[in-house]
Design an enzyme around this catalytic site. Structure first.
Site, PDB file in Angstrom:
ATOM      1  N   ASP A 103       7.886  -3.978  -7.712  1.00 28.86           N
ATOM      2  CA  ASP A 103       7.555  -4.348  -6.348  1.00 28.86           C
ATOM      3  C   ASP A 103       8.168  -5.709  -6.045  1.00 28.86           C
ATOM      4  O   ASP A 103       8.682  -6.387  -6.919  1.00 28.86           O
ATOM      5  CB  ASP A 103       6.052  -4.323  -6.086  1.00 28.86           C
ATOM      6  CG  ASP A 103       5.290  -5.448  -6.766  1.00 28.86           C
ATOM      7  OD1 ASP A 103       5.884  -6.175  -7.594  1.00 28.86           O
ATOM      8  OD2 ASP A 103       4.106  -5.602  -6.461  1.00 28.86           O
ATOM      9  N   ASP A 134      11.852  -6.788   6.011  1.00 27.02           N
ATOM     10  CA  ASP A 134      12.671  -5.574   5.907  1.00 27.02           C
ATOM     11  C   ASP A 134      14.008  -5.870   5.235  1.00 27.02           C
ATOM     12  O   ASP A 134      14.513  -5.057   4.450  1.00 27.02           O
ATOM     13  CB  ASP A 134      12.905  -4.950   7.283  1.00 27.02           C
ATOM     14  CG  ASP A 134      11.661  -4.277   7.848  1.00 27.02           C
ATOM     15  OD1 ASP A 134      10.652  -4.143   7.110  1.00 27.02           O
ATOM     16  OD2 ASP A 134      11.713  -3.870   9.031  1.00 27.02           O
ATOM     17  N   ASN A 155       6.550 -11.674   5.319  1.00 28.24           N
ATOM     18  CA  ASN A 155       6.260 -11.039   6.610  1.00 28.24           C
ATOM     19  C   ASN A 155       5.421 -11.946   7.502  1.00 28.24           C
ATOM     20  O   ASN A 155       5.696 -12.083   8.701  1.00 28.24           O
ATOM     21  CB  ASN A 155       5.536  -9.699   6.412  1.00 28.24           C
ATOM     22  CG  ASN A 155       6.455  -8.597   5.953  1.00 28.24           C
ATOM     23  OD1 ASN A 155       7.648  -8.625   6.182  1.00 28.24           O
ATOM     24  ND2 ASN A 155       5.890  -7.607   5.276  1.00 28.24           N
ATOM     25  N   ASP A 179       6.361  -2.207  -0.452  1.00 23.64           N
ATOM     26  CA  ASP A 179       7.280  -3.027  -1.251  1.00 23.64           C
ATOM     27  C   ASP A 179       7.426  -2.513  -2.674  1.00 23.64           C
ATOM     28  O   ASP A 179       7.843  -3.239  -3.564  1.00 23.64           O
ATOM     29  CB  ASP A 179       6.815  -4.490  -1.254  1.00 23.64           C
ATOM     30  CG  ASP A 179       5.504  -4.694  -2.009  1.00 23.64           C
ATOM     31  OD1 ASP A 179       4.780  -3.708  -2.227  1.00 23.64           O
ATOM     32  OD2 ASP A 179       5.213  -5.844  -2.386  1.00 23.64           O
TER      33      ASP A 179
END
Length: 180
Positions: free
Chosen positions: A132, A149, A140, A175
């Site tokens: 991850d 992204d 974010n 993720d």
């Protein structure tokens, strides 16, 4: 309609054998089979590939059936429809059903299907790598989802670059990535 679909002039098509005119080499056997089936009185409804005069291959639906009069069968009536756009849409839907839109990697559904398939096979050993992105939530929250992204896409690119083509690389969560 036939002339319009396949790009022939009437003078080029009249008197020609349809299988020689529009059936690609790799589909000749299939074309002859359909023709023989219709000549033997069977109603044919199939989808296949045929070829335009230009050489372009197109997807078509075929409906062929015998023409009969009181004197008996006099020929075959064939209806062709160009279904190339429909086939492209079907392929697109199929692709999207098993791929993550952001990364173009396989999605969780495909990954789980492959895990189940491999679990039932005798192919061993199987390795699973799960990874991850650390601190994606903070990225974010502080810089916006577009920035997050970009990190997801970059991670997908890196993982894809270091795995083999036969490996299954998937984005299985926001993720989270997995490799089989």
């Amino acid at each position: 309609h036939f002339l319009e679909i396949f790009g022939y002039e009437k003078s080029e098509a009249v008197g020609s054998k349809i299988d020689e005119l529009i059936t690609p080499e790799d589909k000749k056997e299939e074309g002859f089979y359909y023709t023989n089936e219709a000549m033997n009185g069977n109603d044919i409804k199939e989808e296949s590939i045929r070829m335009k005069k230009s050489g372009e291959r197109i997807h078509v639906s075929i409906h062929a059936f015998p023409l009969r009069l009181d004197e008996g069968q006099i020929g075959i009536y064939g209806i062709y429809n160009d279904i190339t756009e429909r086939k492209k849409e079907e392929e697109k839907r199929k692709y999207l059903s098993f791929h993550d839109q952001l990364t173009d990697l396989y999605n969780r559904r495909y990954f789980e299907n492959e895990m189940n398939r491999l679990n039932k096979s005798r192919k061993t050993p199987i390795s699973i790598i799960i990874a991850d992105i650390d601190s994606l939530k903070q990225i974010n929250d502080n810089y916006g989802h577009r920035k997050g992204d970009k990190h997801i896409k970059k991670a997908a690119e890196i993982i894809s670059d270091v795995t083999r083509t036969e490996d299954i690389v998937a984005r299985i969560g926001g993720d989270e990535f997995a490799v089989l």
